[in-house]
Write a protein that holds these residues in place. Structure first.
Motif, PDB file in Angstrom:
ATOM      1  N   GLU A 144      -7.563   2.892  -3.629  1.00  0.00           N
ATOM      2  CA  GLU A 144      -8.866   2.932  -2.527  1.00  0.00           C
ATOM      3  C   GLU A 144      -8.608   3.726  -1.244  1.00  0.00           C
ATOM      4  O   GLU A 144      -7.612   4.890  -1.592  1.00  0.00           O
ATOM      5  CB  GLU A 144      -8.507   1.315  -2.002  1.00  0.00           C
ATOM      6  CG  GLU A 144      -7.357   1.050  -1.331  1.00  0.00           C
ATOM      7  CD  GLU A 144      -7.646  -0.409  -0.913  1.00  0.00           C
ATOM      8  OE1 GLU A 144      -7.491  -1.727  -1.911  1.00  0.00           O
ATOM      9  OE2 GLU A 144      -6.012  -0.507   0.361  1.00  0.00           O
ATOM     10  N   HIS A 174      -4.691  -0.972  -7.696  1.00  0.00           N
ATOM     11  CA  HIS A 174      -5.768  -0.196  -8.118  1.00  0.00           C
ATOM     12  C   HIS A 174      -5.374  -0.013  -6.746  1.00  0.00           C
ATOM     13  O   HIS A 174      -4.876   0.825  -5.840  1.00  0.00           O
ATOM     14  CB  HIS A 174      -6.915  -1.800  -7.587  1.00  0.00           C
ATOM     15  CG  HIS A 174      -6.876  -2.221  -6.068  1.00  0.00           C
ATOM     16  ND1 HIS A 174      -6.440  -3.481  -5.899  1.00  0.00           N
ATOM     17  CD2 HIS A 174      -7.158  -1.306  -5.033  1.00  0.00           C
ATOM     18  CE1 HIS A 174      -6.937  -3.866  -4.289  1.00  0.00           C
ATOM     19  NE2 HIS A 174      -6.721  -2.528  -4.086  1.00  0.00           N
ATOM     20  N   HIS A 188       0.501  -1.135   0.208  1.00  0.00           N
ATOM     21  CA  HIS A 188       0.221   0.171  -0.010  1.00  0.00           C
ATOM     22  C   HIS A 188       0.954   1.149  -0.496  1.00  0.00           C
ATOM     23  O   HIS A 188       1.642   1.876   1.038  1.00  0.00           O
ATOM     24  CB  HIS A 188      -0.998   0.136   1.029  1.00  0.00           C
ATOM     25  CG  HIS A 188      -2.184  -1.037   1.097  1.00  0.00           C
ATOM     26  ND1 HIS A 188      -1.871  -1.857   1.820  1.00  0.00           N
ATOM     27  CD2 HIS A 188      -3.478  -0.768   0.746  1.00  0.00           C
ATOM     28  CE1 HIS A 188      -3.213  -3.020   1.537  1.00  0.00           C
ATOM     29  NE2 HIS A 188      -4.511  -2.132   1.019  1.00  0.00           N
TER      30      HIS A 188
HETATM   31 MN    MN Z   1      -5.983  -2.611  -0.043  1.00  0.00          MN
END
Ligand code: MN
Ligand code: ZN
Length: 509
Positions: A142, A140, A29
């Motif tokens: 988020e 992706h 992340h």
């Molecule tokens: Mn995640």
């Protein structure tokens, strides 16, 4: 496309004698450093200052608030995706990931599950013997959750972090050692910094990593994949992977089955701790986010982002090697401060003009292109760099690449020696005059005529009778001492070759 190669030392676990080995996949992340948050216009600031001040109904998840997507975040994430060699999808979607936790006030996270922003990347990772390829499954977008602070028996929540944009980068399980995993994270960190997307400071939680680990014997998988969550330093990544390998191995030796599981890392104890059995995707009941439209990106939009990409570290490294044959050491120093590489490249192109003008065949002077470029790099990175630093950095530095090239050309043409070159350079830092002007003003040109080399040499020999005797009895290393004396007497103006020849002639005579 590949990211920064590094000749990292090989360490960690690879194949064991019993042919047992480890497969590691990473989920990383990275906070995106946009000005505002992901779905609202609150300030994106990861610091711990003034908790719960950068919040609004949207990032607090209050009923009736609606998310609005931050376009800048898409651009920034797409840059990283391109840097990782991914395909950026023309169409992607946002989904709700439902779960309950105090740091998630909405009760769901808006993420991308079914159709991520980007997929199918590939990066090259430097290994000592042969580079390996790491496949990137997806990238992706988020949102981050609130920060939980446990202190004095209480749990506190800071919602400033809620809604900070994140990109999640998922690799295939292509790492076979803790060292590879760590080197990848370093490369990734360098890349996002290079692209101006994130500062990626692990100690500030701007880059966080989960590791998926499974044990194999030959071609047989021995246990299920175990996930270690929230590794917040490279040291912990390495330690957790290595601990987990040993732990699973000893369980297997006892005949205990390894099930799918999520574990945490306890850095104090230096061990992983069971948290829960790993949930499956259906536990989250992912479904399309009804409050955000599908993300459609035209070819033009993506082409524009691609065009705006800086040259990647990997490509520069390629140029350092194939165009300038720079030594690894030189490369590393240039990489730490690219301004000097920029300067070097400009000097090189100016220098060629100067040398032509002075009719100096530099190949003959220095031997080969390789030596030539490394020499020029050396001039830039030693005295010059020191002077720039001492005088207050680039902003204060008055030396143009053209002037610097002229100085080097004067030296290579034999018009000045090493010492004079340094003296001129010291004056050049603050002056706007050219090296030639400086040399003339100070009477440093044609300096040879200002002293009689033979007389100086004679003087040195007369003054050092004892040493001359020792020299004549075989202590030949004293020649360097005599040479030093000559240089001192001439204020560094004698040419070393000529001085040496004159000394030898006198000492033999
Ligand atoms: Mn995640
Ligand atoms: Zn907000």
């Amino acid at each position: 496309m590949a990211i920064l190669k590094k000749a990292g030392k090989y360490w960690g676990i690879k194949k064991m004698q019993d042919n047992m080995w480890i497969k590691i996949g990473l989920e990383v992340h990275v906070q995106i450093g946009s000005l505002t948050k992901m779905y609202c216009r609150c300030q994106n600031d990861n610091s711990d200052e003034n908790p719960n001040t950068r919040v609004c109904p949207t990032c607090l998840g209050l009923p009736g608030s609606l998310p609005v997507l931050n376009e800048r975040v898409i651009e920034m994430a797409a840059r990283v995706a391109f840097g990782l060699g991914c395909r950026v999808n023309n169409r992607s979607k946002f989904d709700r990931k439902n779960y309950f936790y105090p740091d998630l006030p909405k009760g769901y996270q808006i993420t991308q599950y079914f159709l991520p922003l980007a997929q199918d990347g590939m990066v090259e990772l430097a290994e000592e013997e042969k580079n390996i390829m790491i496949r990137i499954n997806r990238l992706h977008l988020e949102e981050d959750t609130a920060k939980m602070i446990h202190a004095g028996g209480e749990s506190l929540l800071d919602f400033n972090r809620c809604g900070i944009p994140l990109m999640e980068i998922v690799t295939e399980p292509d790492f076979v050692s803790s060292g590879q995993a760590v080197n990848f994270l370093k490369d990734l960190r360098d890349l996002v910094r290079w692209l101006g997307v994130s500062q990626a400071r692990m100690q500030h939680g701007e880059l966080r990593c989960d590791a998926n680990i499974s044990l194999w014997q030959g071609k047989k998988q021995l246990g299920e994949v175990v996930e270690i969550k929230n590794l917040n330093s490279l040291k912990n990544v390495k330690a957790a992977i290595e601990y987990e390998f040993v732990r699973q191995k000893s369980l297997l030796a006892k005949g205990i089955r390894i099930g799918k599981e999520t574990r945490g890392w306890n850095a104090v104890l230096g061990e992983t701790v069971g948290q829960r059995e790993k949930e499956k995707a259906h536990d989250y009941r992912y479904f399309p986010e009804p409050d955000l439209p599908e993300l459609e990106m035209g070819e033009d939009f993506l082409a524009e982002i691609k065009k705006g990409m800086p040259i990647l570290p990997e490509q520069i490294k390629e140029r350092m090697q194939s165009e300038y044959f720079l030594d690894k050491k030189v490369e590393t120093v240039f990489f730490a401060d690219m301004d000097y590489f920029d300067f070097f490249e400009k000097v090189v192109s100016e220098l060629k003009v100067w040398l032509e003008q002075k009719r100096v065949d530099w190949k003959e002077r220095v031997g080969s292109e390789e030596v030539f470029f490394n020499k020029v790099a050396g001039y830039v990175l030693t005295d010059f760099r020191r002077l720039v630093r001492e005088s207050g950095g680039w902003k204060e530095c008055r030396v143009t690449p053209e002037n610097f090239a002229e100085l080097v050309a004067m030296f290579l043409a034999g018009e000045i020696n090493n010492q004079i070159m340094k003296k001129i350079l010291t004056k050049m830092i603050h002056a706007t005059s050219s090296p030639l002007q400086i040399a003339e003003e100070n009477g440093w040109l044609g300096a040879k005529s200002q002293f009689d080399l033979d007389a100086v040499v004679e003087g040195v020999i007369v003054e050092n009778g004892r040493q001359v005797n020792e020299y004549k009895q075989g202590k030949e290393q004293l020649l360097a001492y005599f040479l030093g004396q000559v240089m001192k007497k001439t204020g560094g103006l004698a040419k070393p070759d000529e001085a040496r020849a004159a000394l030898l002639k006198k000492l033999r005579g």
